[in-house]
Design an enzyme around this catalytic site. Structure first.
Site, PDB file in Angstrom:
ATOM      1  N   ASP A  53      -9.541  -3.616  -7.013  1.00 55.48           N
ATOM      2  CA  ASP A  53      -8.945  -2.785  -6.107  1.00 55.48           C
ATOM      3  C   ASP A  53      -9.779  -1.514  -6.552  1.00 55.48           C
ATOM      4  OD1 ASP A  53      -7.254  -0.981  -4.662  1.00 55.48           O
ATOM      5  OD2 ASP A  53      -5.606  -2.030  -5.042  1.00 55.48           O
ATOM      6  N   HIS A  87      -8.013  -4.780  -2.593  1.00 59.59           N
ATOM      7  CA  HIS A  87      -6.753  -3.852  -2.043  1.00 59.59           C
ATOM      8  C   HIS A  87      -6.495  -4.489  -0.669  1.00 59.59           C
ATOM      9  CE1 HIS A  87      -3.952  -0.453  -1.983  1.00 59.59           C
ATOM     10  NE2 HIS A  87      -4.400  -0.341  -0.606  1.00 59.59           N
ATOM     11  N   CYS A  99       0.565  -1.087  -0.006  1.00 61.41           N
ATOM     12  CA  CYS A  99       0.081  -0.045   0.066  1.00 61.41           C
ATOM     13  C   CYS A  99       0.988   1.265   0.046  1.00 61.41           C
ATOM     14  CB  CYS A  99      -0.981  -0.130   1.178  1.00 61.41           C
ATOM     15  SG  CYS A  99      -2.090   1.294   1.336  1.00 61.41           S
TER      16      CYS A  99
END
Length: 245
Positions: free
Chosen positions: A179, A212, A132
């Site tokens: 995502d 994600h 991330c």
């Protein structure tokens, strides 16, 4: 993490109950979590946190998983004492919070960690993995540090500018098909631009049906349908390090 043009929520997902194999140390001006490999092969991996900070058990679990594969691992506090994002926080304040934690201005911390790994852990070969926010750090580092032999950027935001395609060493990019933070169009652009400009080995891999955070913030025992994808991504990560570090 959030899209740079329009920062948006990032779900913490499944927070693991995990104590860790390593210990905390002071590395010059920052704290860090270090796990020594059972086999001292002179290899180390820097593991970079997501927005939820260096103490998130999930990130430490990933660092320990890498350590079990023959690497000394270190999870530095790249926020340098600033608070990580609170999952219960007001997302309207996220852009301001993110601005004070610039993933592309971490050279001082990276330099300190490299000194520690070389001097205290006797590491001769070093790689980097990030999730991330940390995926952005990896991308930045792999364009600036030719002595870091390999990188794995896991769902890191993509910035389209010429300098981000000049990778110094082999880099693996892992993304998720579903995502909501990183549109597939951005992944396609990255793939095309790397093909045009990059002269070192790289791979861009998108995992079908995943979201994600799936690599380090999903519990595979709670999501049976996702387990093969989680395991494959983690295996790919280790294989990349083994091949290039």
């Amino acid at each position: 993490m959030a899209n740079e043009a329009n920062p948006c929520p990032c779900d913490i997902g499944h927070k693991l109950e995990y104590g860790g194999m390593g210990h905390e140390v002071q590395v010059e001006h920052i704290k860090a979590y270090v796990t020594r490999s059972p086999v001292d092969a002179g290899k180390a991996v820097i593991v970079v946190q997501d927005i939820f900070g260096w103490q998130l058990p999930n990130t430490r679990y990933m660092a320990d998983m890498i350590a079990r594969n023959g690497y000394t691992t270190i999870v530095p506090d790249f926020f340098v004492g600033q608070e990580p994002w609170d999952p219960a926080g007001d997302w309207s304040t996220f852009p301001a919070w993110l601005k004070s934690r610039n993933a592309r201005k971490v050279n001082r911390e990276v330099d300190a960690v490299l000194r520690y790994l070389r001097q205290q852990c006797h590491a001769q070969k070093i790689g980097i993995v990030g999730f991330c926010w940390g995926g952005v750090v990896v991308h930045q580092v792999m364009t600036a540090y030719p002595d870091i032999r390999a990188g794995v950027s896991v769902y890191g935001i993509i910035r389209d500018s010429e300098d981000v395609y000049n990778l110094k060493n082999p880099t693996l990019f892992i993304f998720a098909e579903n995502d909501t933070v990183i549109p597939l169009e951005q992944v396609s652009t990255l793939t095309q631009k790397l093909k045009e400009h990059c002269i070192v080995n790289y791979q861009v891999k998108t995992f079908s049906g995943q979201t994600h955070g799936f690599v380090h913030r999903k519990r595979e025992d709670c999501s049976p349908a996702d387990k093969p994808y989680i395991e494959e991504a983690r295996r790919n990560l280790i294989e990349w390090l083994n091949k290039y570090v």
